[in-house]
Design a protein around this motif. Structure first.
Motif, PDB file in Angstrom:
ATOM      1  N   LYS A 100      -1.280 -13.809 -36.340  1.00 40.96           N
ATOM      2  CA  LYS A 100       0.187 -13.831 -36.548  1.00 40.96           C
ATOM      3  C   LYS A 100       0.785 -15.152 -36.098  1.00 40.96           C
ATOM      4  CE  LYS A 100       2.457 -11.082 -33.706  1.00 40.96           C
ATOM      5  NZ  LYS A 100       2.942 -10.068 -33.038  1.00 40.96           N
ATOM      6  N   CYS A 129      -0.588 -15.671 -40.473  1.00 47.45           N
ATOM      7  CA  CYS A 129       0.044 -14.338 -41.403  1.00 47.45           C
ATOM      8  C   CYS A 129       1.199 -13.862 -40.670  1.00 47.45           C
ATOM      9  CB  CYS A 129      -1.122 -13.341 -41.516  1.00 47.45           C
ATOM     10  SG  CYS A 129      -1.412 -12.596 -39.914  1.00 47.45           S
ATOM     11  N   GLU A 130       1.913 -12.887 -41.238  1.00 42.48           N
ATOM     12  CA  GLU A 130       3.037 -12.338 -40.806  1.00 42.48           C
ATOM     13  C   GLU A 130       2.316 -11.111 -40.049  1.00 42.48           C
ATOM     14  OE1 GLU A 130       6.175 -13.118 -40.732  1.00 42.48           O
ATOM     15  OE2 GLU A 130       5.914 -14.707 -42.204  1.00 42.48           O
ATOM     16  N   VAL A 131       3.526 -10.381 -39.415  1.00 38.99           N
ATOM     17  CA  VAL A 131       3.112  -9.288 -38.510  1.00 38.99           C
ATOM     18  C   VAL A 131       2.592  -8.205 -39.228  1.00 38.99           C
ATOM     19  CG1 VAL A 131       4.296  -7.431 -37.131  1.00 38.99           C
ATOM     20  CG2 VAL A 131       5.195  -9.600 -37.053  1.00 38.99           C
ATOM     21  N   GLN A 134      -3.316  -8.898 -40.225  1.00 39.67           N
ATOM     22  CA  GLN A 134      -4.484  -9.288 -39.877  1.00 39.67           C
ATOM     23  C   GLN A 134      -5.688  -8.421 -40.358  1.00 39.67           C
ATOM     24  OE1 GLN A 134      -1.738  -9.027 -37.773  1.00 39.67           O
ATOM     25  NE2 GLN A 134      -2.060  -9.929 -35.892  1.00 39.67           N
ATOM     26  N   ASP A 153      -1.085  -3.163 -33.365  1.00 37.66           N
ATOM     27  CA  ASP A 153      -1.874  -3.381 -34.439  1.00 37.66           C
ATOM     28  C   ASP A 153      -2.987  -2.274 -35.033  1.00 37.66           C
ATOM     29  OD1 ASP A 153      -0.610  -5.811 -35.220  1.00 37.66           O
ATOM     30  OD2 ASP A 153      -1.754  -6.887 -34.036  1.00 37.66           O
ATOM     31  N   THR A 217       9.296 -10.408 -41.672  1.00 37.58           N
ATOM     32  CA  THR A 217       8.799 -11.676 -41.193  1.00 37.58           C
ATOM     33  C   THR A 217       9.454 -12.219 -39.775  1.00 37.58           C
ATOM     34  OG1 THR A 217      10.363 -13.088 -42.473  1.00 37.58           O
ATOM     35  CG2 THR A 217       8.478 -12.018 -43.552  1.00 37.58           C
ATOM     36  N   GLN A 218       8.794 -12.979 -39.281  1.00 32.28           N
ATOM     37  CA  GLN A 218       9.327 -13.617 -38.029  1.00 32.28           C
ATOM     38  C   GLN A 218      10.375 -14.701 -38.256  1.00 32.28           C
ATOM     39  OE1 GLN A 218       6.378 -13.280 -34.508  1.00 32.28           O
ATOM     40  NE2 GLN A 218       5.836 -14.902 -35.849  1.00 32.28           N
ATOM     41  N   SER A 238       4.437 -14.248 -26.956  1.00 25.93           N
ATOM     42  CA  SER A 238       4.892 -14.639 -28.436  1.00 25.93           C
ATOM     43  C   SER A 238       6.124 -15.600 -28.660  1.00 25.93           C
ATOM     44  CB  SER A 238       5.137 -13.321 -29.061  1.00 25.93           C
ATOM     45  OG  SER A 238       3.908 -12.557 -29.284  1.00 25.93           O
TER      46      SER A 238
END
Length: 301
Positions: A100, A129-131, A134, A153, A217-218, A238
């Motif tokens: 992420k 990638c986004e949250v 994965q 996750d 998205t972050q 994070s």
């Protein structure tokens, strides 16, 4: 009954998604008559009707709904097998690691640096990638290994190596009164007037109820926090993606989060074994650092 063919599943999936034979044929790049014949043949072989067809259009039957649900993972598994087979034959074999964006940055740097010192270590390509994405990368074969977080996750079907257990912090607007606190509790941030907690999608894509904004998205999240519209609670490591308009405040009673290295349970390779051993040997994984709740003072980015 003969086994299903990948081609048949692709044809069926296109019609099931479009609910229109013409659009499905265009999506597949074939003419409509052979597509219709292929679907009829599939229905005969299975002994069930997959679609209801009438003047109003096309709809899935109950049996068709089941096959659509099963066809997705089956096709993804075939595609993943093809990708992994091609990569295994590549003389410049690399390991693709997905993580992420912004998460576990220092840990990732430590892992890559330590792995680069292993004799004959396979190169590692990093994909961001986004949250929550994965797991999809691993299941489709687009990545070999991932940095993921337990319990948030989706780890179903993966083997894991624990790397770091840590506490969580609240990311709040730097100008908000909470930013001046040395620490907060979950109840302190659960119902802040005018500053609801952001809502991330669940594993199934749905969102929990609540007044907070739905984010995916972050970058969305970072701007909403900077605008004073939301806050969030995340693993302490994070906060590397924080903006200057953010502040991180330790949440003393938030449940710990464990960063893990995850890979498909059936996947075996010398390069992956070496990376896993490197992750297990990191000081965080050996417990050299206190993995408890974050105790450092608040920190602005």
């Amino acid at each position: 009954m003969d086994g299903l063919e990948t081609r048949e599943l692709r044809y069926f999936t296109a019609v099931a998604d479009e609910l229109h034979f013409g659009r499905a044929a265009e999506r597949l790049g074939i003419a409509q008559p052979p597509l219709s014949r292929a679907i009829h043949q599939l229905e005969r072989r299975l002994g069930v009707r997959l679609f209801d067809r009438d003047r109003r259009g096309v709809s899935l039957t109950e049996a068709g709904t089941v096959l659509r649900r099963e066809a997705g993972p089956a096709l993804a598994a075939v595609e993943a097998a093809a990708r992994r087979t091609r990569r295994a034959a590549d003389p410049s074999r690399t390991i693709t690691l997905v993580t992420k964006a912004g998460a576990s940055h220092d840990l990732l740097r430590s892992l890559l640096d330590a792995h680069s010192r292993v004799p004959d270590a396979a190169p590692v390509d990093v994909v961001l990638c986004e949250v929550g994405e994965q797991a999809g990368f691993l299941r489709t074969g687009a990545a070999d290994v991932a940095l993921m977080h337990r319990p948030y996750d989706d780890l179903a079907g993966f083997e894991t190596q624990d790397v770091l257990t840590e506490g969580q912090v609240a990311i709040v607007p730097a100008a908000h009164p909470l930013a001046s606190r040395d620490r907060v509790t979950v109840s302190d941030v659960a119902h802040v007037p005018g500053l609801p907690i952001a809502r991330w999608p669940r594993l199934d894509g749905s969102y929990p109820d609540g007044p907070g904004p739905e984010v995916r998205t972050q970058s969305q999240l970072a701007q909403l926090v900077a605008l004073g519209r939301t806050l969030l609670v995340i693993p302490a490591s994070s906060r590397a993606w924080q903006w200057p308009q953010h502040a991180a405040v330790p949440v003393t009673d938030a449940p710990p989060v464990t960063t893990v290295l995850a890979w498909p349970a059936h996947l075996r390779s010398g390069g992956l074994d070496a990376l896993r051993e490197t992750a297990a040997a990191l000081p965080q994984a050996r417990g050299a650092d206190d993995p408890g709740l974050p105790a450092e003072p608040r920190r602005r980015a």
